[in-house]
Scaffold this active site. Structure first.
Site, PDB file in Angstrom:
ATOM      1  CE  LYS A  47      -1.664   1.545   3.986  1.00 10.85           C
ATOM      2  NZ  LYS A  47      -1.421   2.849   4.540  1.00 10.85           N
ATOM      3  CG  ASN A  48       2.512   2.761   3.487  1.00 10.47           C
ATOM      4  OD1 ASN A  48       1.092   2.938   2.983  1.00 10.47           O
ATOM      5  ND2 ASN A  48       2.709   2.276   4.687  1.00 10.47           N
ATOM      6  NE  ARG A  58      -1.469  12.388   7.989  1.00  7.36           N
ATOM      7  CZ  ARG A  58      -0.170  12.481   7.475  1.00  7.36           C
ATOM      8  NH1 ARG A  58       0.373  11.577   6.994  1.00  7.36           N
ATOM      9  NH2 ARG A  58       0.176  13.678   7.244  1.00  7.36           N
ATOM     10  CB  CYS A  90      -4.966   9.828  11.826  1.00  7.36           C
ATOM     11  SG  CYS A  90      -3.209   9.395  12.196  1.00  7.36           S
ATOM     12  NE  ARG A  98       0.895  10.397  10.353  1.00  6.85           N
ATOM     13  CZ  ARG A  98       0.253   9.358   9.705  1.00  6.85           C
ATOM     14  NH1 ARG A  98      -0.818   8.850  10.183  1.00  6.85           N
ATOM     15  NH2 ARG A  98       0.738   8.951   8.502  1.00  6.85           N
ATOM     16  CB  ILE A 116       2.255  18.386   6.066  1.00 10.92           C
ATOM     17  CG1 ILE A 116       1.373  19.754   6.217  1.00 10.92           C
ATOM     18  CG2 ILE A 116       1.269  17.343   6.087  1.00 10.92           C
ATOM     19  CD1 ILE A 116       0.422  19.964   5.252  1.00 10.92           C
ATOM     20  CG  ASP A 117       6.809  20.698   9.981  1.00 12.61           C
ATOM     21  OD1 ASP A 117       8.024  20.807  10.437  1.00 12.61           O
ATOM     22  OD2 ASP A 117       6.363  19.598  10.120  1.00 12.61           O
ATOM     23  CG  LEU A 118       9.831  17.781   8.102  1.00 13.01           C
ATOM     24  CD1 LEU A 118      10.126  16.392   8.795  1.00 13.01           C
ATOM     25  CD2 LEU A 118      10.914  19.087   8.365  1.00 13.01           C
ATOM     26  CG  ASP A 127       3.576   1.398   9.554  1.00 11.39           C
ATOM     27  OD1 ASP A 127       3.895   1.687   8.384  1.00 11.39           O
ATOM     28  OD2 ASP A 127       3.380   2.307  10.403  1.00 11.39           O
ATOM     29  CB  ILE A 177       7.549   6.861  14.485  1.00 12.82           C
ATOM     30  CG1 ILE A 177       8.988   6.050  14.383  1.00 12.82           C
ATOM     31  CG2 ILE A 177       6.995   7.668  13.304  1.00 12.82           C
ATOM     32  CD1 ILE A 177      10.110   6.970  13.978  1.00 12.82           C
ATOM     33  NE  ARG A 222      -6.949   4.358   5.915  1.00 10.10           N
ATOM     34  CZ  ARG A 222      -5.713   4.790   6.740  1.00 10.10           C
ATOM     35  NH1 ARG A 222      -5.840   5.018   8.327  1.00 10.10           N
ATOM     36  NH2 ARG A 222      -4.687   5.401   6.369  1.00 10.10           N
TER      37      ARG A 222
HETATM   38  C1  EPZ Z   1       4.512   6.940   6.341  1.00 12.08           C
HETATM   39  O1  EPZ Z   1       3.650   8.012   6.735  1.00 12.08           O
HETATM   40  C2  EPZ Z   1       3.558   5.614   6.199  1.00 12.08           C
HETATM   41  N1  EPZ Z   1       2.394   6.012   5.336  1.00 12.08           N
HETATM   42  C3  EPZ Z   1       3.127   5.425   7.737  1.00 12.08           C
HETATM   43  O2  EPZ Z   1       2.319   3.941   7.472  1.00 12.08           O
HETATM   44  C4  EPZ Z   1       4.427   5.089   8.486  1.00 12.08           C
HETATM   45  O3  EPZ Z   1       3.952   4.590   9.888  1.00 12.08           O
HETATM   46  C5  EPZ Z   1       5.125   6.197   8.345  1.00 12.08           C
HETATM   47  O4  EPZ Z   1       5.591   6.713   7.117  1.00 12.08           O
HETATM   48  C6  EPZ Z   1       6.608   5.941   9.260  1.00 12.08           C
HETATM   49  O5  EPZ Z   1       7.375   4.916   8.543  1.00 12.08           O
HETATM   50  C7  EPZ Z   1       2.385   5.889   3.981  1.00 12.08           C
HETATM   51  O6  EPZ Z   1       3.607   5.610   3.538  1.00 12.08           O
HETATM   52  C8  EPZ Z   1       1.301   6.028   3.240  1.00 12.08           C
HETATM   53  P1  EPZ Z   1       6.427  10.453   8.279  1.00 12.08           P
HETATM   54  P2  EPZ Z   1       4.211   9.571   6.670  1.00 12.08           P
HETATM   55  O7  EPZ Z   1       6.221  11.525   7.476  1.00 12.08           O
HETATM   56  O8  EPZ Z   1       4.836   9.612   5.482  1.00 12.08           O
HETATM   57  C9  EPZ Z   1       6.560  13.636  11.745  1.00 12.08           C
HETATM   58  C10 EPZ Z   1       0.635   2.739   7.865  1.00 12.08           C
HETATM   59  O9  EPZ Z   1       0.305   1.991   8.904  1.00 12.08           O
HETATM   60  N2  EPZ Z   1       6.690  14.729  10.556  1.00 12.08           N
HETATM   61  O10 EPZ Z   1       7.652   9.608   8.341  1.00 12.08           O
HETATM   62  O11 EPZ Z   1       2.980  10.421   7.151  1.00 12.08           O
HETATM   63  C11 EPZ Z   1       5.092  12.957  12.033  1.00 12.08           C
HETATM   64  O12 EPZ Z   1       4.566  13.772  12.672  1.00 12.08           O
HETATM   65  C12 EPZ Z   1       0.872   4.027   8.026  1.00 12.08           C
HETATM   66  O13 EPZ Z   1       0.503   2.075   6.691  1.00 12.08           O
HETATM   67  C13 EPZ Z   1       6.808  15.962  10.776  1.00 12.08           C
HETATM   68  O14 EPZ Z   1       6.827  16.322  11.950  1.00 12.08           O
HETATM   69  O15 EPZ Z   1       5.350   9.236   7.864  1.00 12.08           O
HETATM   70  C14 EPZ Z   1       5.652  11.827  12.420  1.00 12.08           C
HETATM   71  O16 EPZ Z   1       5.737  11.944  14.072  1.00 12.08           O
HETATM   72  C15 EPZ Z   1       0.580   4.814   9.173  1.00 12.08           C
HETATM   73  N3  EPZ Z   1       6.589  16.835   9.810  1.00 12.08           N
HETATM   74  C16 EPZ Z   1       7.026  11.425  11.790  1.00 12.08           C
HETATM   75  O17 EPZ Z   1       7.468  12.390  11.429  1.00 12.08           O
HETATM   76  C17 EPZ Z   1       6.318  16.426   8.636  1.00 12.08           C
HETATM   77  O18 EPZ Z   1       6.248  17.508   7.481  1.00 12.08           O
HETATM   78  C18 EPZ Z   1       6.703  10.147  10.829  1.00 12.08           C
HETATM   79  O19 EPZ Z   1       6.015  10.871   9.690  1.00 12.08           O
HETATM   80  C19 EPZ Z   1       6.199  15.128   8.308  1.00 12.08           C
HETATM   81  C20 EPZ Z   1       6.266  14.117   9.298  1.00 12.08           C
END
Ligand code: EPZ
Length: 426
Positions: free
Chosen positions: A22-23, A92, A116, A121, A123-125, A305, A327, A397
């Site tokens: 999925k990811n 998202r 969620c 979650r 999105i600043d980065l 995950d 995380i 999902r």
């Molecule tokens: C991806 O989410 C996966 N989803 C998640 O899988 C997975 O848990 C996560 O990566 C970590 O491995 C998909 O790929 C669709 P992140 P993502 O950006 O991209 C912080 C599942 O169960 N962060 O690596 O949203 C954030 O708050 C899902 O399949 C910022 O601070 O994860 C979090 O604490 C759940 N600013 C951490 O980074 C940002 O701009 C990890 O987030 C972005 C993220």
């Protein structure tokens, strides 16, 4: 809302073929918007999240068909880069569309995806990465509009190796002018798959899978056909379910190299694991041993995950284990539900102290998010008696008919769908 009814206590046994990831599929579907023409993606599972993504692409003007694990896209009719807020809030991961649509149209409108069950979650980065490439980002309440007449390559450093931000920046940089480097990039296999897909369309990207990714901008991409990697989290979920039920299971179409951390941990609990190419065999007949300390971290460390799924096995272990979740700040919501099944788990800030018990007992429990729901299914399979898992849409999902998948391994698991209230049963 559907429910799953599980009769526990039966070891899983047999052979199963693992679904596509999925990811990996979600960002690859989004990246398809970078090119004009017909794109075919194979090994895409039938999931709620995939359905939502395809509905968004249709809303933007694409043609999208999903038959027998293959998605056919025609992006030549793409005409909008305004993602409807209602669809954005359904999933998202639609944030992945920001980079490609900005690169293709020079403008994109999205909405804050919001938090969620598992965390804020942010999105600043994502936004700062696009700004580094020259985008103007205007936030009006929850609405975010990004503009860029032209994107220009840049040196970008991520404060945290965010998976989504790494992917969004990669996709935006593909058609930018010049060279982009992303340092402290996420290293997940899904990012490597995205690089493979983009390069298959003519992009020039190297470094995915390491902490530094380099993108040399190109003028144009050409459509291609691509097959998505196996889902490592679904693979790990089935592996833990086999261990928790003391079964013997063979998993086909896997990528063991994506699961080294889980394989290492399961072997430490005493589970036998054999790897041969894309085949993983998992078996055990004894009670698992506890593990002093497990910390979730970015790939290749132990994945967040699989945290809730492994917790079920450790809840049945002989001894005390400690899991630290680094995380997502809200990823222990399954603990209360497991406690209702007889688990002895105490949460202390971002750590869970798990005192293994000899057995779990069936109960009615509620899935709060995708992987917590999968963990409750594993707990129901291992427990004595009947378990009812509610709010099953969370599980749908990310798992393609989880009851059918596990039923192939002998699980006694049935889905019940409520009769729509507009239908009168005589
Ligand atoms: C991806 O989410 C996966 N989803 C998640 O899988 C997975 O848990 C996560 O990566 C970590 O491995 C998909 O790929 C669709 P992140 P993502 O950006 O991209 C912080 C599942 O169960 N962060 O690596 O949203 C954030 O708050 C899902 O399949 C910022 O601070 O994860 C979090 O604490 C759940 N600013 C951490 O980074 C940002 O701009 C990890 O987030 C972005 C993220």
């Amino acid at each position: 809302m559907d429910k799953l009814v599980i009769e526990g206590g039966k070891p899983l046994s047999g052979t199963i073929v693992i679904q596509g990831a999925k990811n990996a599929a979600l960002p690859i579907l989004a990246a398809s918007m970078l090119v004009e023409g017909k794109v075919t993606i194979d090994h895409v599972p039938k999931l709620l999240d995939i359905d939502v993504m395809l509905n968004i692409l249709r809303e933007l003007g694409c043609r999208a068909e999903h038959e027998n694990q293959t998605v056919q896209l025609d992006t030549s009719t793409l005409q909008s880069s305004h993602i409807p807020e209602a669809l954005m809030r359904q999933m998202r991961s639609s944030i992945f569309l920001m980079g490609p649509l900005l690169a293709r149209f020079g403008e994109v409108t999205i909405y804050q995806p919001g938090g969620c069950a598992i965390g804020e979650r942010k999105i600043d980065l994502h936004l700062s990465g696009l700004q580094a490439l020259g985008a103007l980002v205007v936030e009006e309440g929850s609405r975010i509009v990004c503009y860029a007449d032209e994107l220009t390559g840049a040196e970008i450093h991520l404060d945290f190796p965010s998976v989504g931000a790494t992917e969004n920046i990669m996709m935006a940089a593909v058609l930018a002018k010049g060279l982009t480097t992303i340092s402290n990039a996420a290293r997940e296999p899904e990012i490597q798959d995205l690089q493979q897909f983009l390069n298959c369309m003519g992009a020039k990207i190297i470094g995915a899978g390491t902490d530094t990714i380099t993108v040399e901008g190109v003028e144009k991409l050409a459509p291609c056909r691509y097959q998505v990697i196996p889902d490592r989290i679904v693979t790990g979920t089935v592996m833990v379910a086999a261990a928790a039920t003391r079964g013997q299971v063979t998993l086909l179409n896997t990528c063991p190299a994506h699961l080294t951390s889980l394989i290492h941990v399961l072997r430490r609990t005493g589970v036998q694991i054999a790897v041969d190419g894309d085949i993983i065999k998992v078996g055990t007949a004894t009670r698992p041993k506890s593990i002093d300390r497990i910390v979730t971290s970015p790939y290749p460390a132990f994945p967040t995950d699989l945290q809730s799924q492994l917790m079920v096995l450790l809840a049945l272990a002989d001894g005390v284990s400690i899991m630290k979740e680094t995380i997502f700040e809200g990823r222990f919501k399954h603990v209360d539900e497991l406690t209702r099944m007889g688990a002895d788990i105490r949460v202390d800030l971002s750590s869970a102290i798990i005192r293994g018990v000899s057995r779990l007992y069936g109960a009615t429990v509620e899935a709060t998010d995708l992987r917590a729901g999968a963990a409750l299914v594993i707990a129901g399979l291992a427990a004595q008696g009947k378990t009812v898992v509610e709010q099953v849409h969370h599980i749908d999902r990310g798992y393609d008919e989880i009851e059918t998948m596990l039923g192939q391994l002998g699980a006694r698991i049935t889905r019940y769908s409520p009769i729509p209230n507009n239908i009168i049963v005589p």
